[in-house]
Enzyme design. Sequence first.
Site, PDB file in Angstrom:
ATOM      1  CB  CYS A  66      -0.739  -0.087   0.854  1.00 32.58           C
ATOM      2  SG  CYS A  66      -2.414   0.836   0.933  1.00 32.58           S
ATOM      3  CG  HIS A  70      -4.295  -3.999   2.663  1.00 28.13           C
ATOM      4  ND1 HIS A  70      -2.498  -3.261   3.657  1.00 28.13           N
ATOM      5  CD2 HIS A  70      -3.584  -2.905   2.727  1.00 28.13           C
ATOM      6  CE1 HIS A  70      -2.824  -2.050   3.691  1.00 28.13           C
ATOM      7  NE2 HIS A  70      -3.732  -1.231   3.004  1.00 28.13           N
ATOM      8  CD  GLU A  93      -1.962  -6.122   5.570  1.00 22.64           C
ATOM      9  OE1 GLU A  93      -1.316  -6.604   4.479  1.00 22.64           O
ATOM     10  OE2 GLU A  93      -2.591  -5.316   5.859  1.00 22.64           O
TER      11      GLU A  93
HETATM   12  N1  LIG Z   1      -3.166   1.629   3.700  1.00 17.30           N
HETATM   13  C1  LIG Z   1      -2.062   2.511   2.790  1.00 17.30           C
HETATM   14  O1  LIG Z   1      -1.013   2.123   3.141  1.00 17.30           O
HETATM   15  C2  LIG Z   1      -2.640   3.807   2.883  1.00 17.30           C
HETATM   16  C3  LIG Z   1      -1.909   4.365   1.641  1.00 17.30           C
HETATM   17  C4  LIG Z   1      -1.839   5.522   1.131  1.00 17.30           C
HETATM   18  N2  LIG Z   1      -2.180   6.404   2.299  1.00 17.30           N
HETATM   19  C5  LIG Z   1      -3.323   6.228   0.726  1.00 17.30           C
HETATM   20  O2  LIG Z   1      -4.173   6.418   1.317  1.00 17.30           O
HETATM   21  O3  LIG Z   1      -2.932   5.941  -0.162  1.00 17.30           O
END
Ligand SMILES: NC(=O)CC[C@H](N)C(=O)O
Length: 353
Positions: free
Chosen positions: A242, A323, A325
């Site tokens: 992410c 994600h 995970e």
């Molecule tokens: N879940 C995250 O790592 C979010 C990544 C980043 N802050 C976004 O909003 O895209």
Amino acid sequence: MSDAYIALADGRVLEARARAPGRTRGELVFTTAYTGYEESLTDPSYAEQILTFSYPLIGNYGVRTERFESESVQPRAAVARELTDDVADWLAGEDVPAVDHIDTREIVTTVREEGAMACGIAAGPDATPEDAVAEMEACKPMSDHVDIGAQVSVAEPTVHEGGGDVDVALLDCGAKGSIISSLTERDADVHVLPYDATPEHVAAVEPDVLFVSNGPGDPENFVAAQAVVDEFAGDLPLAGICLGQQVITSALGGSTEKMAFGHRGVNQPVKDLRTDKVVMTTQNHGYTVADTGPLEVTQVNVNDDTVEGLDSEELDVITRQYHPEANPGPHDSLGFFDEVLDLATSSRRLAAD
Ligand SMILES: NC(=O)CC[C@H](N)C(=O)O
């Protein structure tokens, strides 16, 4: 008479019921996940945001700390059609405002049409619409939270022993606990380093792979993490989830941009371009990769074609926008952690040759 108000940047003030009192502000976002409220409410990626649940009943299976992704509640406030007492009491105990008895479909439609926006909440016996508006007017855009990493990262390095012989340096930009446990369960030793660690701090743990975690806000504000990636690119395998994907891409010469309303939920379809297979994924992001720089796109979002996975064989890089995970959400992509550890060990073998 209402005892809670939600002020939106488009000028509307919505009435609601206070479930945990307080006044606060943040960027208004929504998740479509129908389970996993404990995980979402403790996911550090939600810092400085107000989280609306589109699923109408939140809290129906209680609150258990075993399911938390970090030690505290991370969004600035929670909004739902109906919150159970378990969740409302938990949030009140943590001083996080919560409101319900509101038409969350209206909020979701607004955010879908107008984009994630500044929002203010005032909840409790003395709350007034003016209080909510004042909070909304004081709300900064996410990109103005330049040092948001300091709010969510470990202050000092910590080690989670997996008992094997692979060492992961995890740059903690707001890491979910499940990223760490997904690595230790695969026998890796995880050296969790602060978001502003220097290349020397990273080198000191003699890692086999540098892993950049998820985290809140604008990836361009994570300048120290980008500098570390830049320093080790080509010498050490790189992995990211992410915000980690976004930081790695920017550091290597690509770029990121803000999305209109982002992806937050547990059923985002992602297609792997090499196998043509589609898996359902957990997502929570408001930014996306715009220019991939030297990295090759390996996975895309089926709904809107945004970049979901990047690789570089030459630089030993593997990243995901979603994600793997889970927590909450489907476990279909847990194999990502095996791929990361394979990359770590194969490049170590090459280096030793
Ligand atoms: N879940 C995250 O790592 C979010 C990544 C980043 N802050 C976004 O909003 O895209």
